[in-house]
Design an enzyme around this catalytic site. Structure first.
Site, PDB file in Angstrom:
ATOM      1  N   ARG A  21      -6.142   2.496  12.068  1.00  0.00           N
ATOM      2  CA  ARG A  21      -7.486   1.999  12.408  1.00  0.00           C
ATOM      3  C   ARG A  21      -7.515   1.448  13.827  1.00  0.00           C
ATOM      4  O   ARG A  21      -8.470   1.672  14.573  1.00  0.00           O
ATOM      5  CB  ARG A  21      -7.943   0.929  11.410  1.00  0.00           C
ATOM      6  CG  ARG A  21      -8.185   1.481  10.016  1.00  0.00           C
ATOM      7  CD  ARG A  21      -8.539   0.394   9.028  1.00  0.00           C
ATOM      8  NE  ARG A  21      -7.451  -0.580   8.980  1.00  0.00           N
ATOM      9  CZ  ARG A  21      -7.594  -1.855   8.607  1.00  0.00           C
ATOM     10  NH1 ARG A  21      -8.765  -2.325   8.264  1.00  0.00           N
ATOM     11  NH2 ARG A  21      -6.553  -2.650   8.579  1.00  0.00           N
ATOM     12  N   ASN A  40     -10.083   1.136   5.822  1.00  0.00           N
ATOM     13  CA  ASN A  40      -9.136   1.576   4.796  1.00  0.00           C
ATOM     14  C   ASN A  40      -9.863   1.680   3.467  1.00  0.00           C
ATOM     15  O   ASN A  40     -10.588   0.757   3.070  1.00  0.00           O
ATOM     16  CB  ASN A  40      -7.985   0.580   4.644  1.00  0.00           C
ATOM     17  CG  ASN A  40      -6.941   0.712   5.713  1.00  0.00           C
ATOM     18  OD1 ASN A  40      -6.867   1.704   6.421  1.00  0.00           O
ATOM     19  ND2 ASN A  40      -6.102  -0.306   5.850  1.00  0.00           N
TER      20      ASN A  40
END
Length: 93
Positions: A21, A40
């Site tokens: 990320r 996520n």
């Protein structure tokens, strides 16, 4: 024509716990003009939502599919649509 779009991608593989990320956000900021987030999911995937010019969204999608990502990407599925707005920059969620 390079209209504004919304690209939502789901990235499969070993993409959690490897900085995926963070690097996605860094690449979105480097490309410039993109707003959205990387998140996520409970099933081990990462969801990426990016809004901006179609060319810039394609650049981010190409990076998601490249060998330059952290971890291991087994596949990326994406859908395209109209931007919805409401984002302030590119966030990690």
């Amino acid at each position: 024509m390079n209209e504004d779009v919304r690209m939502t991608a789901w990235v499969r593989g070993r993409v959690q716990g490897v900085g995926f990320r963070w690097f996605t956000r860094a690449n979105a900021l480097e490309i410039g003009g993109l707003q959205g987030f990387a998140l996520n999911l409970d099933d081990g995937r990462v969801q990426v939502v990016a809004e901006g010019q179609r060319e810039n969204c394609h650049r981010l999608l190409d990076w998601l599919r490249s060998s330059d990502t952290p971890g291991r990407v087994d596949g990326v599925t994406e859908i395209w649509g109209a931007p919805r707005g409401g984002y302030d920059g590119f966030a990690i969620r």
